[in-house]
Write an enzyme that holds these catalytic residues in place. Structure first.
Site, PDB file in Angstrom:
ATOM      1  CG  ASN A 129      32.146  37.885  59.292  1.00 37.13           C
ATOM      2  OD1 ASN A 129      32.377  36.778  60.087  1.00 37.13           O
ATOM      3  ND2 ASN A 129      32.595  37.550  58.173  1.00 37.13           N
ATOM      4  CE  LYS A 147      36.170  38.529  57.997  1.00 38.22           C
ATOM      5  NZ  LYS A 147      37.011  38.691  57.057  1.00 38.22           N
ATOM      6  CG  HIS A 198      32.707  35.700  53.957  1.00 37.92           C
ATOM      7  ND1 HIS A 198      33.952  35.646  53.717  1.00 37.92           N
ATOM      8  CD2 HIS A 198      32.649  37.012  54.520  1.00 37.92           C
ATOM      9  CE1 HIS A 198      34.460  36.625  53.919  1.00 37.92           C
ATOM     10  NE2 HIS A 198      33.675  37.547  54.537  1.00 37.92           N
ATOM     11  CD  GLU A 251      37.454  35.576  55.100  1.00 38.15           C
ATOM     12  OE1 GLU A 251      37.110  35.129  56.328  1.00 38.15           O
ATOM     13  OE2 GLU A 251      38.043  36.460  55.184  1.00 38.15           O
ATOM     14  CD  GLU A 299      31.795  41.149  52.553  1.00 44.48           C
ATOM     15  OE1 GLU A 299      32.291  41.926  53.149  1.00 44.48           O
ATOM     16  OE2 GLU A 299      32.325  39.927  52.530  1.00 44.48           O
ATOM     17  N   GLY A 355      39.866  42.550  54.502  1.00 39.75           N
ATOM     18  CA  GLY A 355      41.106  42.607  55.555  1.00 39.75           C
ATOM     19  C   GLY A 355      42.345  42.998  54.844  1.00 39.75           C
ATOM     20  CB  SER A 409      39.196  47.380  54.047  1.00 40.81           C
ATOM     21  OG  SER A 409      40.083  46.435  54.021  1.00 40.81           O
TER      22      SER A 409
HETATM   23  P1  PGA Z   1      37.291  43.024  56.799  1.00 39.97           P
HETATM   24  O1  PGA Z   1      36.309  41.906  56.390  1.00 39.97           O
HETATM   25  O2  PGA Z   1      36.361  44.262  57.210  1.00 39.97           O
HETATM   26  O3  PGA Z   1      38.103  42.666  57.724  1.00 39.97           O
HETATM   27  O4  PGA Z   1      37.700  43.535  55.223  1.00 39.97           O
HETATM   28  C1  PGA Z   1      34.991  41.796  55.747  1.00 39.97           C
HETATM   29  C2  PGA Z   1      34.427  40.704  55.740  1.00 39.97           C
HETATM   30  O5  PGA Z   1      35.110  39.694  55.302  1.00 39.97           O
HETATM   31  O6  PGA Z   1      33.210  40.499  55.579  1.00 39.97           O
END
Ligand code: PGA
Length: 254
Positions: free
Chosen positions: A8, A10, A98, A100, A170, A176, A213
């Site tokens: 992803n 983003k 997701h 976010e 998740e 992140g 992460s």
């Molecule tokens: P990350 O994000 O690997 O940066 O923790 C994962 C995600 O948001 O799907």
């Protein structure tokens, strides 16, 4: 089966040239590791060009997906992108819910369900993300909330659908932050999610992913997970040396 990897991007990178160079790294990775299945989820605006790049490369183990889709099929919905548009753009996968996106648009479970139905109707493989801020430790996992996320999102599905389908666990605190959930927590939650899916008759069809992460270091432990069919990777998707290591570790998995 080898674990599948979803990347992803983003809201990155900022230019088409950078997107194309980054994607070229995924193409070369796919060429050098034909046994690994990779899916890249770039911002909408790069899909058309990256799809052309993909077609020219001839690789078959790298696919494209989108990070979201509209709840509707067409019409007066300014700013929205439909499943059919994505499909026509060369997408085969789509992220739904997701954390976010849920937060940015204050999405309800019912709205996530509508997106899921749209993805299936357009022939896109959904990757439904679940997980909550409140799930801080194994003892604090909010199972009723997780259950609600899954069961409301998966209601009224067509009785027969033949596509792949993924449910990504998740934990929001792991996204992140450099902190991953431990393997016992992920196995326990995956088991719980499979039970929820079984109640809906979907446990055989839906693969479980872990995200939060996942990087070149955490993958060394995460790759040992038994209940998990793949990983959803955010930050490390932008760093070729990191995603190449992740892929190598997964490829070496016995
Ligand atoms: P990350 O994000 O690997 O940066 O923790 C994962 C995600 O948001 O799907």
């Amino acid at each position: 089966m080898l674990k599948k990897l979803f990347f992803n991007w983003k809201m990155n990178p900022t230019s088409p040239n950078e997107a194309s160079s980054l994607f070229a790294e995924f193409v070369s990775l796919a060429q050098s590791q034909p046994q690994i299945s990779l899916v890249v989820l770039p911002p909408y605006v790069y899909l058309s060009e990256l799809n052309q790049q993909l077609q020219t490369s001839g690789v078959t183990n790298l696919k494209l997906g989108a990070q979201d889709l509209a709840r509707y099929s067409a019409g007066a919905y300014t700013g929205q992108i439909s499943g059919q548009m994505l499909k026509n753009m060369g997408c085969q996968y789509v992220l739904i819910g997701h954390s976010e996106t849920r937060e940015a648009y204050q999405l309800s479970h019912e709205q996530i369900n509508q997106k899921l139905l749209q993805s299936l109707e357009s022939g896109l493989v959904p990757i439904l993300c679940v997980g909550h801020q409140s799930d801080k430790t194994i003892t604090e996992i909010n199972y009723p909330e997780l259950s609600e996320q899954v069961t409301t999102a998966l209601q009224n599905l067509p009785t027969e659908f033949k596509t792949e389908f993924y449910l990504a666990y998740e934990p929001v605190w792991a996204i992140g932050t450099g902190k991953t959930a431990t393997n016992p927590i992920i196995e326990e939650v995956s088991q719980f999610l499979k039970q929820e899916l079984a109640k809906l008759g979907l446990d055989k069809q839906v693969g479980i992913l872990y995200g939060g992460s996942v990087d070149d270091v955490s993958i060394q432990e995460l790759v040992k997970l038994q209940q998990v069919d793949g990983f959803l990777i955010g930050g490390a998707s932008l760093k070729p040396e990191k995603f190449k290591t992740i892929s190598q570790v997964v490829a070496n998995q016995v």
